[in-house]
Design a protein around this motif. Sequence first.
Motif: not given
Length: 338
Positions: A274-291
């Motif tokens: 149930a994690t809100p979509a904006p938080i999912v998007a922010k975490l994805n963007a951060a992970l992609v950038k880190v990787l």
Amino acid sequence: MKTFTHSIAKLSGRRTALATLAGLAVGAAVLPTSVLAQPAFPSKLITIIVPFSAGGTTDILARIVAQGLTTELGQPVVIDNRPGAGGNIGGLLASKAPADGYTLLMGTVGTHAINASLYKKMPFDPVKDFAPLTRVANVPNLLVANPKQPYKSVKELIAYAKAHPGQVNYASSGSGTSIHLSGELFKSMAKVDMVHVPYKGSAPAVTDLLGNQVGIMFDNMPSAIQHVRSGKLVPLAVTTAKRSPELPDVPTIAEAGVPGYEATSWFGMLAPAATPAPIVAKLNAALVKVLAQPDVKKKINDQGAEVYSETPAQFAAFIKSESVKWGKVVRESGAVAD
């Protein structure tokens, strides 16, 4: 009279303004907390649950990513190791965590594609209970043996196992992990009788392998490669269809005597469903950038792993396809959770 009338009008206007402000205050008081102003995400420490023990591949990769996320998000990102039941203990804990983005899970092919077919009863639903963020890495498994064992190749291992049924022990990081199932697939395809010895994580399994308490292991490459390079373990083969760039002289199991054999591990980050979509998007963007950072890619590649990132939707589709693939392998191999 004109002055008096003006004063009354002015007073009335003030009362109206005050009434309006009071109404706004009352309205704010009954609004749900989520509607009111909140600190921007993230505003505090983030925990990544690793469902295996410290020192194993899941832990190694999670710590590399956590270090990068700490810098990228501006908040500390820490690891919480919760091993046991093939990753199901940590998976359950993560699935029940508040869906606010502050508790994540480093999932694996075991926790999210194998266990559902291997265990008669799962404590969580790998698909419905999680919001996929991105895959982190694809990892070959490496068939390694203690140097004191009488076999130094896949063909010698098969010959020995057939001559000594039930006497070859192979370690794993837990029932249901890709390490376990790689061994079960090998048993099925090579038609040999070997004994599975599950541990609560790769690190303690490798410790016993180094001590010759068990003979072989189909370990994830990041936790085995250092011991291969130091000569403490003998590499027999990699489980992937192609050889690993990190160990180019080590053959694949298919090349070494079991045609058609292939098994690959993968690791990815997930949040509660149930994690809100904006938080999912922010975490994805951060992970992609880190990787994508050269130093992070090098650290992961040096472990024998391949960096991989994608969108949440792509990762979700991948998990579903992997569940179908490994479910078939489980059924055909006859593997069961110990």
